[in-house]
Motif scaffolding. Structure first.
Motif, PDB file in Angstrom:
ATOM      1  N   SER A  82      50.475  39.911  43.943  1.00  0.00           N
ATOM      2  CA  SER A  82      48.904  39.943  44.537  1.00  0.00           C
ATOM      3  C   SER A  82      48.388  38.594  44.513  1.00  0.00           C
ATOM      4  N   GLN A  84      45.042  38.637  45.661  1.00  0.00           N
ATOM      5  CA  GLN A  84      43.642  38.956  45.570  1.00  0.00           C
ATOM      6  C   GLN A  84      43.253  38.296  44.355  1.00  0.00           C
ATOM      7  N   LEU A 117      37.918  41.444  46.991  1.00  0.00           N
ATOM      8  CA  LEU A 117      37.757  42.720  46.093  1.00  0.00           C
ATOM      9  C   LEU A 117      38.171  43.802  47.214  1.00  0.00           C
ATOM     10  N   TRP A 118      37.870  43.748  48.182  1.00  0.00           N
ATOM     11  CA  TRP A 118      38.474  44.729  49.360  1.00  0.00           C
ATOM     12  C   TRP A 118      39.994  44.603  49.494  1.00  0.00           C
ATOM     13  N   TRP A 120      41.932  43.716  47.023  1.00  0.00           N
ATOM     14  CA  TRP A 120      42.729  44.075  45.850  1.00  0.00           C
ATOM     15  C   TRP A 120      42.537  45.685  45.689  1.00  0.00           C
ATOM     16  N   VAL A 121      41.631  46.016  46.329  1.00  0.00           N
ATOM     17  CA  VAL A 121      41.457  47.762  45.931  1.00  0.00           C
ATOM     18  C   VAL A 121      42.592  48.387  46.976  1.00  0.00           C
ATOM     19  N   PHE A 122      42.537  47.893  48.265  1.00  0.00           N
ATOM     20  CA  PHE A 122      43.590  48.397  49.164  1.00  0.00           C
ATOM     21  C   PHE A 122      44.749  47.687  49.567  1.00  0.00           C
ATOM     22  N   GLU A 123      45.119  46.848  48.482  1.00  0.00           N
ATOM     23  CA  GLU A 123      46.578  46.255  48.937  1.00  0.00           C
ATOM     24  C   GLU A 123      47.740  47.318  48.778  1.00  0.00           C
ATOM     25  N   TYR A 124      47.653  48.298  48.410  1.00  0.00           N
ATOM     26  CA  TYR A 124      48.766  49.407  48.434  1.00  0.00           C
ATOM     27  C   TYR A 124      48.643  50.298  49.586  1.00  0.00           C
ATOM     28  N   TYR A 125      47.813  50.041  50.348  1.00  0.00           N
ATOM     29  CA  TYR A 125      47.666  51.128  51.396  1.00  0.00           C
ATOM     30  C   TYR A 125      47.888  50.553  52.951  1.00  0.00           C
TER      31      TYR A 125
END
Length: 132
Positions: A82, A84, A117-118, A120-125
């Motif tokens: 990552s 992020q 932050l965005w 990091w939250v949605f990196e697996y989507y």
């Protein structure tokens, strides 16, 4: 967790004694208040750990004949690739520099923090690591 609970409770007792001694000898309200607040924090943590220790299974740290390997296990999942945290670190550094050099720098740091932050939250989507 029993050991940690006992450690914090004994620390709270020590801080309480030191707060009383410090308050009587120094007559200084700020340090005395800080020591009493430290006592309160230590007793809360110690009570929580002691209270929780009764309701969970006995851990390896509570067994006197346990090896270090007995407490080993999976800690959690950490993303190995990552980017992020780097953007969050840069944005955080800019934000703290904004406190030093001027609040206007926060206008530049806030978008970097929000993008990091965005991401990091949605990196697996999205992308090659999509899990759903």
């Amino acid at each position: 967790m029993k050991i940690q609970g006992k450690m914090f409770i004994w620390l709270a007792v020590f801080i309480l004694v030191m707060a009383i001694v410090y308050g009587v000898w120094s007559k200084e309200p700020a340090g005395t208040t800080a020591l009493f607040l430290g006592f309160g924090l230590s007793i809360m943590i110690g009570y929580y750990l002691a209270f929780t220790a009764r309701r969970v299974d006995v851990g390896a740290q509570d067994n006197k004949e346990a090896d270090v390997a007995d407490d080993a296990g999976e800690i959690g999942f950490f993303s190995p690739h990552s980017w992020q945290p780097l953007s969050l670190g840069i944005g955080g550094a800019l934000a703290f520099m904004g406190v030093v050099f001027g609040w206007w720098l926060l206008y530049f740091s806030l978008p970097i923090i929000m993008i990091g932050l965005w991401g990091w939250v949605f990196e697996y989507y999205h992308g090659e690591n999509r899990t759903q």
